[in-house]
Design a protein around this motif. Structure first.
Motif, PDB file in Angstrom:
ATOM      1  N   SER A 125       0.961  -1.280  -0.017  1.00  0.00           N
ATOM      2  CA  SER A 125       0.018  -0.009  -0.074  1.00  0.00           C
ATOM      3  C   SER A 125       0.752   1.220   0.134  1.00  0.00           C
ATOM      4  O   SER A 125       0.652   2.166  -0.650  1.00  0.00           O
ATOM      5  CB  SER A 125      -0.855   0.047   1.376  1.00  0.00           C
ATOM      6  OG  SER A 125      -1.647  -0.991   1.218  1.00  0.00           O
ATOM      7  N   GLU A 126       1.792   1.222   0.637  1.00  0.00           N
ATOM      8  CA  GLU A 126       2.756   2.554   0.915  1.00  0.00           C
ATOM      9  C   GLU A 126       3.409   2.695  -0.563  1.00  0.00           C
ATOM     10  O   GLU A 126       3.501   3.962  -0.919  1.00  0.00           O
ATOM     11  CB  GLU A 126       3.941   2.028   1.835  1.00  0.00           C
ATOM     12  CG  GLU A 126       3.391   2.080   3.282  1.00  0.00           C
ATOM     13  CD  GLU A 126       4.378   1.618   4.530  1.00  0.00           C
ATOM     14  OE1 GLU A 126       5.591   1.480   3.898  1.00  0.00           O
ATOM     15  OE2 GLU A 126       3.895   1.750   5.776  1.00  0.00           O
ATOM     16  N   VAL A 127       3.889   1.616  -1.181  1.00  0.00           N
ATOM     17  CA  VAL A 127       4.779   1.879  -2.520  1.00  0.00           C
ATOM     18  C   VAL A 127       3.667   2.365  -3.559  1.00  0.00           C
ATOM     19  O   VAL A 127       3.927   3.235  -4.574  1.00  0.00           O
ATOM     20  CB  VAL A 127       5.383   0.807  -2.834  1.00  0.00           C
ATOM     21  CG1 VAL A 127       4.644  -0.306  -3.490  1.00  0.00           C
ATOM     22  CG2 VAL A 127       6.620   1.287  -3.902  1.00  0.00           C
ATOM     23  N   MET A 128       2.458   1.657  -3.599  1.00  0.00           N
ATOM     24  CA  MET A 128       1.303   2.050  -4.225  1.00  0.00           C
ATOM     25  C   MET A 128       1.116   3.570  -4.235  1.00  0.00           C
ATOM     26  O   MET A 128       0.875   4.280  -5.096  1.00  0.00           O
ATOM     27  CB  MET A 128       0.091   1.294  -4.211  1.00  0.00           C
ATOM     28  CG  MET A 128       0.170  -0.067  -4.614  1.00  0.00           C
ATOM     29  SD  MET A 128       0.159  -0.269  -6.353  1.00  0.00           S
ATOM     30  CE  MET A 128      -1.540  -0.355  -6.823  1.00  0.00           C
ATOM     31  N   THR A 129       1.092   4.136  -2.849  1.00  0.00           N
ATOM     32  CA  THR A 129       0.643   5.515  -2.696  1.00  0.00           C
ATOM     33  C   THR A 129       1.775   6.211  -3.123  1.00  0.00           C
ATOM     34  O   THR A 129       1.359   7.508  -3.675  1.00  0.00           O
ATOM     35  CB  THR A 129       0.506   5.719  -1.164  1.00  0.00           C
ATOM     36  OG1 THR A 129      -0.578   4.959  -0.726  1.00  0.00           O
ATOM     37  CG2 THR A 129       0.368   7.175  -0.909  1.00  0.00           C
ATOM     38  N   THR A 132       1.275   6.377  -7.147  1.00  0.00           N
ATOM     39  CA  THR A 132       0.153   6.992  -7.685  1.00  0.00           C
ATOM     40  C   THR A 132      -0.290   8.385  -6.922  1.00  0.00           C
ATOM     41  O   THR A 132      -0.945   9.128  -7.627  1.00  0.00           O
ATOM     42  CB  THR A 132      -1.173   6.153  -7.659  1.00  0.00           C
ATOM     43  OG1 THR A 132      -1.194   5.775  -6.106  1.00  0.00           O
ATOM     44  CG2 THR A 132      -0.835   4.816  -8.171  1.00  0.00           C
ATOM     45  N   GLY A 133       0.134   8.305  -5.851  1.00  0.00           N
ATOM     46  CA  GLY A 133      -0.293   9.567  -5.042  1.00  0.00           C
ATOM     47  C   GLY A 133      -1.569   9.511  -4.651  1.00  0.00           C
ATOM     48  O   GLY A 133      -2.047  10.459  -3.670  1.00  0.00           O
ATOM     49  N   VAL A 134      -2.375   8.443  -4.727  1.00  0.00           N
ATOM     50  CA  VAL A 134      -3.507   8.123  -3.929  1.00  0.00           C
ATOM     51  C   VAL A 134      -3.431   7.803  -2.556  1.00  0.00           C
ATOM     52  O   VAL A 134      -2.602   6.826  -2.296  1.00  0.00           O
ATOM     53  CB  VAL A 134      -4.225   6.966  -4.596  1.00  0.00           C
ATOM     54  CG1 VAL A 134      -5.393   6.607  -3.911  1.00  0.00           C
ATOM     55  CG2 VAL A 134      -4.449   7.308  -6.279  1.00  0.00           C
ATOM     56  N   THR A 135      -3.952   8.440  -1.626  1.00  0.00           N
ATOM     57  CA  THR A 135      -3.905   8.555  -0.263  1.00  0.00           C
ATOM     58  C   THR A 135      -5.229   7.542   0.389  1.00  0.00           C
ATOM     59  O   THR A 135      -4.864   6.985   1.601  1.00  0.00           O
ATOM     60  CB  THR A 135      -3.415   9.566   0.600  1.00  0.00           C
ATOM     61  OG1 THR A 135      -4.716  10.365   0.215  1.00  0.00           O
ATOM     62  CG2 THR A 135      -2.261  10.225   0.218  1.00  0.00           C
ATOM     63  N   ASP A 136      -6.386   7.607  -0.247  1.00  0.00           N
ATOM     64  CA  ASP A 136      -7.333   6.995   0.485  1.00  0.00           C
ATOM     65  C   ASP A 136      -7.166   5.411   0.462  1.00  0.00           C
ATOM     66  O   ASP A 136      -6.882   4.645  -0.574  1.00  0.00           O
ATOM     67  CB  ASP A 136      -8.620   7.136  -0.664  1.00  0.00           C
ATOM     68  CG  ASP A 136      -9.856   6.484  -0.088  1.00  0.00           C
ATOM     69  OD1 ASP A 136     -10.432   6.718   0.969  1.00  0.00           O
ATOM     70  OD2 ASP A 136     -10.280   5.204  -0.616  1.00  0.00           O
ATOM     71  N   ARG A 137      -7.151   4.975   1.698  1.00  0.00           N
ATOM     72  CA  ARG A 137      -6.809   3.458   2.097  1.00  0.00           C
ATOM     73  C   ARG A 137      -7.673   2.415   1.135  1.00  0.00           C
ATOM     74  O   ARG A 137      -6.945   1.387   0.568  1.00  0.00           O
ATOM     75  CB  ARG A 137      -6.726   3.325   3.651  1.00  0.00           C
ATOM     76  CG  ARG A 137      -6.452   1.796   3.888  1.00  0.00           C
ATOM     77  CD  ARG A 137      -6.323   1.581   5.269  1.00  0.00           C
ATOM     78  NE  ARG A 137      -5.537   0.241   5.767  1.00  0.00           N
ATOM     79  CZ  ARG A 137      -4.434  -0.220   5.611  1.00  0.00           C
ATOM     80  NH1 ARG A 137      -3.542   0.543   5.184  1.00  0.00           N
ATOM     81  NH2 ARG A 137      -4.166  -1.655   5.762  1.00  0.00           N
ATOM     82  N   THR A 139      -9.242   2.830  -1.824  1.00  0.00           N
ATOM     83  CA  THR A 139      -8.883   2.928  -3.155  1.00  0.00           C
ATOM     84  C   THR A 139      -7.630   2.064  -3.400  1.00  0.00           C
ATOM     85  O   THR A 139      -7.510   1.352  -4.258  1.00  0.00           O
ATOM     86  CB  THR A 139      -8.772   4.348  -3.456  1.00  0.00           C
ATOM     87  OG1 THR A 139      -9.963   4.909  -3.139  1.00  0.00           O
ATOM     88  CG2 THR A 139      -8.570   4.493  -5.052  1.00  0.00           C
ATOM     89  N   VAL A 140      -6.532   2.588  -2.510  1.00  0.00           N
ATOM     90  CA  VAL A 140      -5.237   1.691  -2.513  1.00  0.00           C
ATOM     91  C   VAL A 140      -5.258   0.275  -2.430  1.00  0.00           C
ATOM     92  O   VAL A 140      -4.677  -0.521  -3.435  1.00  0.00           O
ATOM     93  CB  VAL A 140      -4.295   2.352  -1.741  1.00  0.00           C
ATOM     94  CG1 VAL A 140      -2.909   1.543  -1.705  1.00  0.00           C
ATOM     95  CG2 VAL A 140      -3.900   3.909  -1.955  1.00  0.00           C
ATOM     96  N   LEU A 141      -5.985  -0.338  -1.562  1.00  0.00           N
ATOM     97  CA  LEU A 141      -6.153  -1.814  -1.300  1.00  0.00           C
ATOM     98  C   LEU A 141      -6.674  -2.342  -2.606  1.00  0.00           C
ATOM     99  O   LEU A 141      -6.804  -3.263  -2.987  1.00  0.00           O
ATOM    100  CB  LEU A 141      -6.933  -1.852   0.018  1.00  0.00           C
ATOM    101  CG  LEU A 141      -6.179  -1.658   1.304  1.00  0.00           C
ATOM    102  CD1 LEU A 141      -7.219  -2.053   2.269  1.00  0.00           C
ATOM    103  CD2 LEU A 141      -5.111  -2.655   1.221  1.00  0.00           C
ATOM    104  N   LEU A 142      -7.802  -1.366  -3.467  1.00  0.00           N
ATOM    105  CA  LEU A 142      -8.692  -1.930  -4.360  1.00  0.00           C
ATOM    106  C   LEU A 142      -7.584  -1.993  -5.562  1.00  0.00           C
ATOM    107  O   LEU A 142      -7.620  -3.045  -6.403  1.00  0.00           O
ATOM    108  CB  LEU A 142      -9.739  -1.061  -4.527  1.00  0.00           C
ATOM    109  CG  LEU A 142     -11.168  -1.099  -3.693  1.00  0.00           C
ATOM    110  CD1 LEU A 142     -12.040  -0.335  -4.045  1.00  0.00           C
ATOM    111  CD2 LEU A 142     -11.510  -2.816  -4.090  1.00  0.00           C
ATOM    112  N   MET A 143      -6.989  -1.059  -5.691  1.00  0.00           N
ATOM    113  CA  MET A 143      -5.732  -0.908  -6.822  1.00  0.00           C
ATOM    114  C   MET A 143      -4.896  -2.111  -6.667  1.00  0.00           C
ATOM    115  O   MET A 143      -4.472  -2.623  -7.648  1.00  0.00           O
ATOM    116  CB  MET A 143      -5.147   0.379  -6.848  1.00  0.00           C
ATOM    117  CG  MET A 143      -5.937   1.462  -7.137  1.00  0.00           C
ATOM    118  SD  MET A 143      -5.255   3.140  -6.906  1.00  0.00           S
ATOM    119  CE  MET A 143      -3.827   2.931  -8.364  1.00  0.00           C
ATOM    120  N   THR A 144      -4.612  -2.569  -5.590  1.00  0.00           N
ATOM    121  CA  THR A 144      -3.373  -3.514  -5.182  1.00  0.00           C
ATOM    122  C   THR A 144      -4.080  -4.696  -5.491  1.00  0.00           C
ATOM    123  O   THR A 144      -3.424  -5.620  -6.184  1.00  0.00           O
ATOM    124  CB  THR A 144      -3.112  -3.560  -3.894  1.00  0.00           C
ATOM    125  OG1 THR A 144      -2.564  -2.020  -3.428  1.00  0.00           O
ATOM    126  CG2 THR A 144      -2.073  -4.434  -3.478  1.00  0.00           C
TER     127      THR A 144
END
Length: 200
Positions: A125-129, A132-137, A139-144
């Motif tokens: 999640s940290e590296v995805m943020t 992408t710059g996305v911080t909503d948890r 959304t990040v988990l869904l993207m992962t």
């Protein structure tokens, strides 16, 4: 040395034949020993398999170390993680199904699932943020989840069903596309992350 040979033989059989095909007699034959000696060192086949699975899953866990290599750009850390992780899955394809199913037969699988929940997905999640710059948890988990589903789907193919009722069959795959893991990852990253203007 004999104990190590038994473990090595077990790992080889898991890799070459799959977990369900491994028997204590096959292990004994592969290791050049006997069933009694296996029981002497490990107590039972179940305990031996637990030790072997623990070793394999430690290798899987080591893939997450790349996230601590801050000298690399976030997108490169993410790509290297996926490459390393999928290379392990290629060696042990049926293991992913065990992990996803939280297989109760192996305590080591439960330990790995706990690691994923407590640390693995947090690092992802940290590296995805970062990428992408996305911080909503959420959304990040869904993207992962999307990323894992897209890249790792070839490792979760179901074996063709030989006997089934009409309209109740499971196919192993809709499309068999001859493409390497590296090409698949590059294609996914190019299309999934292009909107974030990151140099891939």
């Amino acid at each position: 040395m004999t104990k190590e040979k038994i473990l090595d033989a077990t790992l080889h059989l898991i890799k070459s034949e799959g977990i369900d095909s491994v028997t204590i007699r096959k292990i004994a034959s592969e290791a050049g020993t006997n069933v009694a000696l296996i029981n002497y060192y490990f107590g039972s086949k179940e305990k031996l398999m637990h030790e072997a699975m623990k070793m394999i899953l430690e290798t899987f866990r080591s893939a997450f170390d790349i996230f601590d290599a801050l000298e690399y750009q976030p997108i490169e850390r993410l790509k290297q993680f996926i490459l390393t992780y999928t290379s392990f899955l290629k060696d042990y394809p049926d293991l992913l199904k065990r992990i996803l199913g939280h297989d109760p037969l192996f305590e080591s699988v439960a330990e790995y699932v706990h690691f994923m929940k407590q640390q693995g997905f947090e690092k992802l999640s940290e590296v995805m943020t970062e990428v992408t710059g996305v911080t909503d948890r959420k959304t990040v988990l869904l993207m992962t989840q999307h990323m894992f589903a897209a890249i790792m789907s070839p490792f979760t193919k179901v074996n063709p069903v030989t006997k089934c009722q009409p309209n109740n069959c499971i196919q192993s795959s809709l499309l068999d596309i001859p493409i390497s893991i590296e090409e698949s990852i590059d294609l996914f990253f190019e299309h999934y992350f292009h909107k974030y203007s990151v140099e891939i």
